[in-house]
Design a protein around this motif. Sequence first.
Motif, PDB file in Angstrom:
ATOM      1  N   LEU A   1       0.833  -1.175  -0.042  1.00 19.68           N
ATOM      2  CA  LEU A   1       0.038   0.078  -0.135  1.00 19.68           C
ATOM      3  C   LEU A   1       0.949   1.340  -0.134  1.00 19.68           C
ATOM      4  N   PRO A   2       1.232   1.639  -1.194  1.00 18.85           N
ATOM      5  CA  PRO A   2       2.062   2.817  -1.276  1.00 18.85           C
ATOM      6  C   PRO A   2       1.731   3.943  -0.451  1.00 18.85           C
ATOM      7  N   GLY A   3       2.586   4.679   0.129  1.00 16.66           N
ATOM      8  CA  GLY A   3       2.138   5.826   0.972  1.00 16.66           C
ATOM      9  C   GLY A   3       1.880   5.806   2.535  1.00 16.66           C
ATOM     10  N   LEU A   4       1.980   4.270   2.779  1.00 17.32           N
ATOM     11  CA  LEU A   4       1.865   4.151   4.075  1.00 17.32           C
ATOM     12  C   LEU A   4       3.519   4.044   4.666  1.00 17.32           C
ATOM     13  N   PRO A   5       3.745   4.265   5.981  1.00 24.50           N
ATOM     14  CA  PRO A   5       5.074   4.021   6.232  1.00 24.50           C
ATOM     15  C   PRO A   5       5.503   2.572   6.066  1.00 24.50           C
ATOM     16  N   ALA A   6       6.771   2.406   5.844  1.00 24.74           N
ATOM     17  CA  ALA A   6       7.255   1.023   5.634  1.00 24.74           C
ATOM     18  C   ALA A   6       7.183   0.218   6.934  1.00 24.74           C
ATOM     19  N   ASP A   7       7.012   0.723   8.020  1.00 29.13           N
ATOM     20  CA  ASP A   7       7.144  -0.154   9.241  1.00 29.13           C
ATOM     21  C   ASP A   7       5.822  -0.093   9.756  1.00 29.13           C
ATOM     22  N   ALA A   8       4.520   0.116   9.012  1.00 27.53           N
ATOM     23  CA  ALA A   8       3.478   0.056   9.530  1.00 27.53           C
ATOM     24  C   ALA A   8       2.946  -1.137   9.523  1.00 27.53           C
ATOM     25  N   GLU A   9       2.253  -1.412  10.668  1.00 22.84           N
ATOM     26  CA  GLU A   9       1.551  -2.948  10.931  1.00 22.84           C
ATOM     27  C   GLU A   9      -0.150  -2.416  10.328  1.00 22.84           C
ATOM     28  N   VAL A  10      -0.444  -3.030   9.362  1.00 26.15           N
ATOM     29  CA  VAL A  10      -1.636  -2.902   8.619  1.00 26.15           C
ATOM     30  C   VAL A  10      -2.700  -3.888   8.933  1.00 26.15           C
ATOM     31  N   TRP A  11      -3.845  -3.339   9.223  1.00 18.98           N
ATOM     32  CA  TRP A  11      -4.986  -4.511   9.312  1.00 18.98           C
ATOM     33  C   TRP A  11      -6.248  -4.167   8.500  1.00 18.98           C
ATOM     34  N   LEU A  12      -6.988  -5.047   7.968  1.00 23.11           N
ATOM     35  CA  LEU A  12      -8.019  -4.890   7.163  1.00 23.11           C
ATOM     36  C   LEU A  12      -9.257  -5.424   7.633  1.00 23.11           C
TER      37      LEU A  12
ATOM     38  N   ALA B   1      -6.899  -3.237  21.251  1.00 19.59           N
ATOM     39  CA  ALA B   1      -6.531  -3.069  22.519  1.00 19.59           C
ATOM     40  C   ALA B   1      -5.637  -4.229  23.036  1.00 19.59           C
ATOM     41  N   VAL B   2      -5.831  -5.671  22.655  1.00 20.79           N
ATOM     42  CA  VAL B   2      -4.946  -6.629  22.725  1.00 20.79           C
ATOM     43  C   VAL B   2      -3.754  -6.629  22.008  1.00 20.79           C
ATOM     44  N   LEU B   3      -3.824  -6.200  20.847  1.00 19.86           N
ATOM     45  CA  LEU B   3      -2.493  -6.069  19.990  1.00 19.86           C
ATOM     46  C   LEU B   3      -1.631  -4.882  20.834  1.00 19.86           C
ATOM     47  N   ASN B   4      -2.549  -3.694  21.322  1.00 19.75           N
ATOM     48  CA  ASN B   4      -1.396  -2.650  21.790  1.00 19.75           C
ATOM     49  C   ASN B   4      -0.830  -3.166  22.977  1.00 19.75           C
ATOM     50  N   ALA B   5      -1.425  -4.140  23.949  1.00 20.32           N
ATOM     51  CA  ALA B   5      -0.820  -4.658  25.050  1.00 20.32           C
ATOM     52  C   ALA B   5       0.496  -5.542  24.696  1.00 20.32           C
ATOM     53  N   ARG B   6       0.299  -6.324  23.518  1.00 18.25           N
ATOM     54  CA  ARG B   6       1.479  -7.152  23.096  1.00 18.25           C
ATOM     55  C   ARG B   6       2.689  -6.261  22.554  1.00 18.25           C
ATOM     56  N   ARG B   7       2.332  -5.043  21.640  1.00 23.58           N
ATOM     57  CA  ARG B   7       3.254  -4.107  21.251  1.00 23.58           C
ATOM     58  C   ARG B   7       2.701  -2.825  21.115  1.00 23.58           C
ATOM     59  N   PRO B   8       2.830  -1.928  22.123  1.00 22.83           N
ATOM     60  CA  PRO B   8       2.138  -0.473  22.032  1.00 22.83           C
ATOM     61  C   PRO B   8       2.800   0.035  20.805  1.00 22.83           C
TER      62      PRO B   8
ATOM     63  N   VAL C   1      -1.117   9.365   7.660  1.00 26.30           N
ATOM     64  CA  VAL C   1      -0.629   8.357   8.348  1.00 26.30           C
ATOM     65  C   VAL C   1       0.867   8.529   8.495  1.00 26.30           C
ATOM     66  N   SER C   2       1.479   8.833   7.086  1.00 28.05           N
ATOM     67  CA  SER C   2       3.111   9.155   7.125  1.00 28.05           C
ATOM     68  C   SER C   2       3.459  10.307   7.657  1.00 28.05           C
ATOM     69  N   GLU C   3       2.508  11.479   7.402  1.00 34.47           N
ATOM     70  CA  GLU C   3       2.971  12.743   8.075  1.00 34.47           C
ATOM     71  C   GLU C   3       2.813  12.765   9.403  1.00 34.47           C
ATOM     72  N   ALA C   4       2.200  11.954  10.206  1.00 36.13           N
ATOM     73  CA  ALA C   4       2.002  11.954  11.466  1.00 36.13           C
ATOM     74  C   ALA C   4       3.436  11.717  12.308  1.00 36.13           C
ATOM     75  N   GLY C   5       4.386  10.882  11.604  1.00 31.42           N
ATOM     76  CA  GLY C   5       5.481  10.735  12.033  1.00 31.42           C
ATOM     77  C   GLY C   5       5.425   9.712  13.307  1.00 31.42           C
ATOM     78  N   GLY C   6       6.504   9.827  14.091  1.00 37.11           N
ATOM     79  CA  GLY C   6       6.604   8.970  15.377  1.00 37.11           C
ATOM     80  C   GLY C   6       7.095   7.523  15.251  1.00 37.11           C
ATOM     81  N   PRO C   7       6.671   6.594  16.171  1.00 34.20           N
ATOM     82  CA  PRO C   7       7.156   5.270  16.330  1.00 34.20           C
ATOM     83  C   PRO C   7       6.233   4.619  15.245  1.00 34.20           C
ATOM     84  N   ALA C   8       6.683   3.399  14.759  1.00 38.82           N
ATOM     85  CA  ALA C   8       5.967   2.604  13.868  1.00 38.82           C
ATOM     86  C   ALA C   8       4.349   2.614  14.261  1.00 38.82           C
ATOM     87  N   PRO C   9       3.467   2.825  13.213  1.00 37.45           N
ATOM     88  CA  PRO C   9       2.053   2.941  13.530  1.00 37.45           C
ATOM     89  C   PRO C   9       1.530   1.461  13.107  1.00 37.45           C
TER      90      PRO C   9
END
Length: 418
Positions: free
Chosen positions: A283-294, A311-318, A388-396
Amino acid sequence: MALTPSDIELTLEPVRRLLRALGDPHEAIPPAIHVAGTNGKGSTLAMIRAGLESRGEACHGYNSPHLVRLHENIRLRGRPIAEPALAGLLNECIAANDGAGISVFEATTVAAFLGFSRSEADWTLLEVGLGGEGDATNVLSAPALTAITPISFDHEMYLGPTLAEIATHKAGIMRRGVPCVVAEQQPEALDAIEAHAAKIGAPLHVAGRDWMCWFENGRIVFQDANGMLDLPAPSLGGAHQAQNAGTAVAALRLLGADEAACAAALTGARWPARMQPIAAADLPGLPADAEVWLDGGHNPAAGEALAAHMAVLNARRPAPLHLVCGMLETKDPEAFLRPFAGQATHVSGVTILGAAATQPGEAIAAAARRAGLPADPAPSLDAAFEAVSEAGGPAPRVLICGSLYLAGDVLRRIGWEG
């Protein structure tokens, strides 16, 4: 043939008329398992199919709506029908219908029955399109088994404003003497289902009474009158899949499946756009390190289930959670998004390109803000990915959600073909 793609009338007469003209092919299909409900129909049927196929049994299947191309809706012996074959069946329906009014869904449903009647298989797996009693699939006099997945609010303009009315519509797939597996329900819905079953003489197998299913130590535990099963976790993600797994296993047990088939049902199921992981690189345009769910869920109950899984996923990896959400005009984005309040970092409200009934991104964003979420409109998926890319920060972590039409757009981009 007067096709009315957007008109919904919960009456069986157009379908019955066309079936009669074609020689009632629905009476010559393999034994059918018919599933209704608000959420989980497709996932439950995918598990049932995986369990039956693990025993070497061939399954026809009918699901809706399609994600990319219409032929996805019809499976012959487990494989999507070839497009030329579908075109031929639809042409037969057009000729037999002789110009009478019928919707695209109704015509496609008849085409599916026609195809099923001409191809040998052990089972026919049918998913209700809308409601149950007046749905185009509800023409079988004696299915082998029926099932009702969890019922919540959706399509109130057609099914009624209360859970009891909605449940009564969905209970319309039950038949006298045919067992019906019932997933865990809210009391109002269960009361309506039980009342209808008593009225027509349909034996029920109800979650919490006749069977139970739950997650324990990363596995699924199922228990009914025949004993307890210790099963692997479903391949489909989300805590809500425990109920779908239980419904599928309860159905398979009634069909004589052993523990191995029940385990295969859970591990072998595949169902697109239901907590489906997507590679960010696709999905071009998203950060390369993004974790993506559909996920194509689009009602309040689906929002609750998705928020719980995030919430479960965030508990495993914020990770910062970005929602890319598009919805149709008939849906309530505020109710869908409210469970994400306090959890999602940002919502991009997307206008679904090519969907005539889409809500504009501005409306989705406004609904998200009313639900307590920071949000901005995005005129397209590309614009949302850029945000999403412009937001920056850690891997989204990115959840694309709210509509199967939006999910179909994503699947087209990655070259998915069913």
